[in-house]
Write a protein that holds these residues in place. Sequence first.
Motif, PDB file in Angstrom:
ATOM      1  N   GLU A  26      48.078  58.986  37.975  1.00 47.85           N
ATOM      2  CA  GLU A  26      49.188  58.090  38.179  1.00 47.85           C
ATOM      3  C   GLU A  26      50.137  58.304  36.559  1.00 47.85           C
ATOM      4  O   GLU A  26      51.099  58.176  36.527  1.00 47.85           O
ATOM      5  CB  GLU A  26      48.840  56.594  37.842  1.00 47.85           C
ATOM      6  CG  GLU A  26      48.139  56.098  36.883  1.00 47.85           C
ATOM      7  CD  GLU A  26      46.516  56.036  37.280  1.00 47.85           C
ATOM      8  OE1 GLU A  26      45.658  55.360  36.777  1.00 47.85           O
ATOM      9  OE2 GLU A  26      46.270  57.052  37.986  1.00 47.85           O
ATOM     10  N   THR A  74      39.247  51.554  35.308  1.00 44.35           N
ATOM     11  CA  THR A  74      39.968  51.155  36.651  1.00 44.35           C
ATOM     12  C   THR A  74      39.128  50.934  37.676  1.00 44.35           C
ATOM     13  O   THR A  74      39.301  50.118  38.715  1.00 44.35           O
ATOM     14  CB  THR A  74      41.450  51.711  36.932  1.00 44.35           C
ATOM     15  OG1 THR A  74      40.746  52.961  37.193  1.00 44.35           O
ATOM     16  CG2 THR A  74      42.235  51.833  35.842  1.00 44.35           C
ATOM     17  N   ARG A 124      42.368  42.048  36.257  1.00 48.77           N
ATOM     18  CA  ARG A 124      43.192  43.308  36.818  1.00 48.77           C
ATOM     19  C   ARG A 124      43.209  42.918  38.482  1.00 48.77           C
ATOM     20  O   ARG A 124      44.315  43.182  39.171  1.00 48.77           O
ATOM     21  CB  ARG A 124      42.532  44.595  36.823  1.00 48.77           C
ATOM     22  CG  ARG A 124      43.358  45.750  37.223  1.00 48.77           C
ATOM     23  CD  ARG A 124      42.482  47.167  37.103  1.00 48.77           C
ATOM     24  NE  ARG A 124      42.416  47.290  35.673  1.00 48.77           N
ATOM     25  CZ  ARG A 124      41.386  47.469  35.088  1.00 48.77           C
ATOM     26  NH1 ARG A 124      40.310  47.135  35.744  1.00 48.77           N
ATOM     27  NH2 ARG A 124      41.211  47.676  33.731  1.00 48.77           N
ATOM     28  N   SER A 125      42.289  42.194  39.187  1.00 47.14           N
ATOM     29  CA  SER A 125      42.501  41.627  40.387  1.00 47.14           C
ATOM     30  C   SER A 125      43.250  40.740  40.527  1.00 47.14           C
ATOM     31  O   SER A 125      44.014  40.645  41.631  1.00 47.14           O
ATOM     32  CB  SER A 125      40.990  41.157  40.905  1.00 47.14           C
ATOM     33  OG  SER A 125      39.861  42.103  40.675  1.00 47.14           O
ATOM     34  N   LYS A 126      43.371  39.740  39.927  1.00 43.07           N
ATOM     35  CA  LYS A 126      44.491  38.838  39.696  1.00 43.07           C
ATOM     36  C   LYS A 126      46.004  39.524  39.604  1.00 43.07           C
ATOM     37  O   LYS A 126      47.009  39.208  40.090  1.00 43.07           O
ATOM     38  CB  LYS A 126      44.477  37.794  38.564  1.00 43.07           C
ATOM     39  CG  LYS A 126      43.327  36.900  38.650  1.00 43.07           C
ATOM     40  CD  LYS A 126      43.360  35.858  37.434  1.00 43.07           C
ATOM     41  CE  LYS A 126      42.200  34.792  37.587  1.00 43.07           C
ATOM     42  NZ  LYS A 126      42.161  34.064  36.287  1.00 43.07           N
ATOM     43  N   ALA A 127      46.193  40.301  38.649  1.00 43.57           N
ATOM     44  CA  ALA A 127      47.415  41.213  38.501  1.00 43.57           C
ATOM     45  C   ALA A 127      47.700  41.776  39.643  1.00 43.57           C
ATOM     46  O   ALA A 127      48.923  41.774  40.193  1.00 43.57           O
ATOM     47  CB  ALA A 127      47.185  42.022  37.102  1.00 43.57           C
ATOM     48  N   ASN A 128      46.888  42.549  40.368  1.00 48.21           N
ATOM     49  CA  ASN A 128      47.039  43.248  41.618  1.00 48.21           C
ATOM     50  C   ASN A 128      47.497  42.428  42.745  1.00 48.21           C
ATOM     51  O   ASN A 128      48.363  42.845  43.667  1.00 48.21           O
ATOM     52  CB  ASN A 128      45.972  44.247  42.226  1.00 48.21           C
ATOM     53  CG  ASN A 128      45.917  45.287  41.029  1.00 48.21           C
ATOM     54  OD1 ASN A 128      46.818  45.787  40.676  1.00 48.21           O
ATOM     55  ND2 ASN A 128      44.616  45.908  40.918  1.00 48.21           N
ATOM     56  N   PHE A 129      46.798  41.037  42.685  1.00 46.59           N
ATOM     57  CA  PHE A 129      47.020  40.125  43.730  1.00 46.59           C
ATOM     58  C   PHE A 129      48.730  39.766  43.782  1.00 46.59           C
ATOM     59  O   PHE A 129      49.607  39.470  44.782  1.00 46.59           O
ATOM     60  CB  PHE A 129      46.270  39.122  43.806  1.00 46.59           C
ATOM     61  CG  PHE A 129      46.509  37.665  44.716  1.00 46.59           C
ATOM     62  CD1 PHE A 129      46.397  37.887  46.019  1.00 46.59           C
ATOM     63  CD2 PHE A 129      47.121  36.824  44.042  1.00 46.59           C
ATOM     64  CE1 PHE A 129      46.687  36.848  46.929  1.00 46.59           C
ATOM     65  CE2 PHE A 129      47.422  35.573  45.116  1.00 46.59           C
ATOM     66  CZ  PHE A 129      47.316  35.673  46.305  1.00 46.59           C
ATOM     67  N   TYR A 130      49.024  39.228  42.498  1.00 45.80           N
ATOM     68  CA  TYR A 130      50.448  38.815  42.235  1.00 45.80           C
ATOM     69  C   TYR A 130      51.377  40.010  42.620  1.00 45.80           C
ATOM     70  O   TYR A 130      52.599  39.748  42.907  1.00 45.80           O
ATOM     71  CB  TYR A 130      50.693  38.349  40.754  1.00 45.80           C
ATOM     72  CG  TYR A 130      50.194  37.034  40.784  1.00 45.80           C
ATOM     73  CD1 TYR A 130      50.864  35.717  41.453  1.00 45.80           C
ATOM     74  CD2 TYR A 130      48.779  36.555  40.358  1.00 45.80           C
ATOM     75  CE1 TYR A 130      50.362  34.362  41.189  1.00 45.80           C
ATOM     76  CE2 TYR A 130      48.203  35.321  40.239  1.00 45.80           C
ATOM     77  CZ  TYR A 130      48.988  34.242  40.540  1.00 45.80           C
ATOM     78  OH  TYR A 130      48.625  33.279  40.762  1.00 45.80           O
ATOM     79  N   ARG A 131      51.049  41.140  42.234  1.00 41.35           N
ATOM     80  CA  ARG A 131      51.958  42.633  42.614  1.00 41.35           C
ATOM     81  C   ARG A 131      52.048  42.345  43.941  1.00 41.35           C
ATOM     82  O   ARG A 131      53.092  42.740  44.687  1.00 41.35           O
ATOM     83  CB  ARG A 131      51.359  43.513  42.066  1.00 41.35           C
ATOM     84  CG  ARG A 131      51.289  43.772  40.470  1.00 41.35           C
ATOM     85  CD  ARG A 131      50.633  45.037  40.197  1.00 41.35           C
ATOM     86  NE  ARG A 131      51.168  46.446  40.641  1.00 41.35           N
ATOM     87  CZ  ARG A 131      50.581  47.686  40.865  1.00 41.35           C
ATOM     88  NH1 ARG A 131      49.196  47.585  40.234  1.00 41.35           N
ATOM     89  NH2 ARG A 131      50.876  48.473  41.646  1.00 41.35           N
ATOM     90  N   PHE A 132      50.869  42.083  44.717  1.00 38.51           N
ATOM     91  CA  PHE A 132      51.008  42.110  46.279  1.00 38.51           C
ATOM     92  C   PHE A 132      52.122  41.126  46.561  1.00 38.51           C
ATOM     93  O   PHE A 132      52.786  41.268  47.705  1.00 38.51           O
ATOM     94  CB  PHE A 132      49.577  41.941  46.757  1.00 38.51           C
ATOM     95  CG  PHE A 132      49.509  41.903  48.267  1.00 38.51           C
ATOM     96  CD1 PHE A 132      49.416  43.214  48.918  1.00 38.51           C
ATOM     97  CD2 PHE A 132      49.517  40.893  48.882  1.00 38.51           C
ATOM     98  CE1 PHE A 132      49.396  43.211  50.478  1.00 38.51           C
ATOM     99  CE2 PHE A 132      49.435  40.988  50.427  1.00 38.51           C
ATOM    100  CZ  PHE A 132      49.542  42.037  50.885  1.00 38.51           C
ATOM    101  N   SER A 148      50.401  42.580  33.625  1.00 39.67           N
ATOM    102  CA  SER A 148      48.831  42.917  33.686  1.00 39.67           C
ATOM    103  C   SER A 148      47.905  41.664  33.426  1.00 39.67           C
ATOM    104  O   SER A 148      46.722  41.607  33.176  1.00 39.67           O
ATOM    105  CB  SER A 148      48.468  43.705  32.355  1.00 39.67           C
ATOM    106  OG  SER A 148      49.324  44.825  32.386  1.00 39.67           O
TER     107      SER A 148
END
Length: 727
Positions: free
Chosen positions: A309, A513, A520-528, A602
Motif C-alpha cells: 500500500e 499488520t 487496529r480491529s476497532k479502527a477498521n470497524f469504525y472505518r467500515f 488509528s
Amino acid sequence: MTATHDMLEQMSYLCVSVVKARDLPTMDMTGALDPYVEVKLGDLKGVTRHLEKNANPVWRQMFAFSAAHLQFDQLQIIVKHKDVLRDDLVGRVVFDVADIPRLSPNSRLAPQWYHLSDANGKRFPNRHSLGEIMLAVWLGTQADEAFMDAHALSLEGLTNTRSQVYYSPKLIYLRVSVIAAQDLMGTKKDQPLGPTIAKIQMGSQIMRTRPGQPQGSANPAWNEEFMCVVSEPFEDPLVVTVEEKVGTGRDEPIGRIIIPMASPYVERNDLFMPVPSKWFSLSRGMTGSKILLRMSLDTGYHVMDEPPEYMSDLHPALLKKLRKSAIGILKVEILGARDLAVGVENPYVVAKYGKKWVRTRTLLNTTAPQWNEQHTWDVFDVGTVITVAVFNDSHGAANDQRIGKVRVRVATLETDRMYTQYYPLVVLTPSGLKKMGQLHLAVRFTCKSWPKMLAMYGKPLLPELHHTNPISAPQMDYLRFKAMEMVASRLGRAQPPLRREVVEYMLDFDNRTYMFSLRRSKANFYRFMVLFSPIMAMWKWFDDVCKWKNPVTTILVNVVYLNLVCYPKLILPMVFLCFIMIVARNYRQRPRNLPHMDAVLSHAEIAHPDELDEEFDTFPASRPADLVRMRYDRLRCIAGRVQTVAADLALQGERLLFLPRWHDPRATTIYMMLLVMMALVLYLTPFRVVAMVIQLYFLRPPWFQSRTPSMIFNFYRRLHSNQGLML
C-alpha cells in the motif's frame, strides 16, 4: 520550470576555507613540525587534520558557522603544532566579523595569503618568521556549492553539511525448479538409501523440498519450484544440496552443486517463457550422481521491498533502457522541524522514493532544526508514495531513535502547486502514543506529459507478469522480507553507511499488520461504519419518506417519481446528473492540505495500555500465562461477536441461494408460481403502470400501512438455510 532553490528559505553561514600554509617555523628540538589549524568563533571550534613533519602543509578543508552564532566579534584562525603534552601555538590570523564580505549566491571568494602573528597579535621583523596561511572567509548561504563541501560547527562539534544520496540495489526474482536426481548414493554403503530432500540456498535464503518420490530410491523426483531474491551485482552463488535423512532431525549431505549467478545456465526471462532444464553433476566424489534443475531470472516482475500500500516504485526489474520516460518531477523541500521531544537533539531526515534514498545532514544540539534542503525525484506513476522519516543520531552509541514518519501519495498532489505545511510526528510504543514534534515540508509535483499521466489511470499498477503468473500471498510476504534484508545490508555497506535500523523503519521491516491488534480491529470497524454510513442514511431517509414523516418531502418524491415514469428516457441521465451535482458540490470541500498520519483514525490516542502491550508482544506470546489467558478470553468474546455477524450474513445469503434449488419444495413452488405471475403481469401490463403500482405500495399513506411485517418479508424469513445444520 522553477529555479533549483526556489522554495528554500535562505540561511546565512560564515564560510571559512583553509587551503594551505608555507614557511612555518620549527617548534621542537628535533626541528619537526606537525601543524594543524583551529578555526574558532566564540565557543565554537573546528579543527583540521594534522600533518606530520610538514612546514608547507596542504589541508583544503572548509568550515561553516550558522548565522545564529555570528554575535561574536572576532573569528580566529590559529595554526598549532601537535605535541605530546601540550600543543604549541605557531601563529594566528584574526578577522573582525563585521568586516567579512557577503557574497551573492553561488559565488566563492578566491583564497589569499595572510601573515601569521603571535598570541599578542605582533609580527616579527622578518615577515616569514611565523609563516603564511592561505584562507578565504566570506558570508554565504546554504544554497552555495561551497557550503555543500563544508563542515557545520555547533557547540557539540562538527557535522558534515553535505546530504548523502543512496540507491537501492537492483533486485531480481530467481526461480529455481528442482525436478529430479539420478544415481544417488547414501552416506553408508552397507545400508539402503533413506528419504532424500534437496536444499536450495541463496545467501540467507534457505528452502527445502519434500522427500523425493519414491522414497529410498536412487532416482528420486521432486518437481518443486522455489523463488528467491538476488541483487545485482551478484555476490552469492546458488547452492543446491541433496541431503539424506538418517535420523530424527538429522540430515546428511550426499551431494552439492554451486552455480554462480553470472553462469550462462541462469537465463534472464523477461516474458516468462519456457526455460529448458539441465542436468548438473553433484560433488562430494559421487561418480555419475546428477540433479536436474531449471533456473531463470524473472526480470518481468517488480521485486517488492516496501508494503504494497506504500510502494514508491512499480517498475519491473528489466534493463534501464526499457523503462518508460518519466511523467513528472517530484520536488520535496525538507525545511525544518519544531517542538521535538525531550532527548531529541541531533535530528536528521531520510527520504525515499523509488530507488533513490536521501539523508540530510545531522544538526547538533537543537530541538528546532532548519535543514533547508531540496531534493528531486523522477515520477513514473502517480499511484506511488514518498516516505520521509526523522531520526535522532546516536553517533554509533546505540540505534538511531525513531522520531516519526510522513507519507505523501503523489496522486493527492495538484499539478504545479506547492504544499507547505507541518506534519505531526507520532510514534506508537507499548507505553502509548508519543507525539515527537512536527516536520516542516514543502512538496510540489510538476507534470511533464498530461496524456501519459492520465493514461496511467487505465493501466495496472504492477507489471503484467504479476497478473498473468501471480505469486502467492505467503510467498510474496517471504520474498518481500528477504528483499528488505538485502536492501538494508547493501545500504549498510555504503560509505557513509545508511544504518540498518533506518532502512528497516523506512521499509516497515517490523510491520505487524498480519498480527491481531484490538486497537487496529476497532479502527477498521469504525472505518467500515463510516464507509457504509451514507447507505444507512439513505435507507433511513427512504424509510422516513415511506412513513410520511415529512409530507412535503414525500409529495415531492412522488412528483419526481411520476415524472420519471412518464418519461423513462430521463432516468439514467437524471442519475448521472445527480452524481455530477454531488461531485461538483464536494469541490468546495476538497482537502486543502495533504493527509498525514492520523492518530484519531488509528485509535492510537484512546488505546488501553494492555491493548498496546498485547499488540507489541512477541509471537509466540512472552507474557505470563494468566495474562495470556485473560487476553485469549477477551479475544474469544470479540471473535464471538464477529462470528454472530458473519453467521447472520451467511444466513441471509443462503436463503436467497437455496430458494430456487428446491431445498424447501413448497417455498420453491410458491416462488415459481410468483415468477410465472410476474412474467405474465409484466408482459400484459405497461411498464408505467407497474412502476406506479410499486410507487403506490411503498409510498402509500400511513393509514394504509400495517404494523405487522409484509407477506414478502414473512415469506423470506421462512426460507431454508444451513443454519439448522450447524453443530
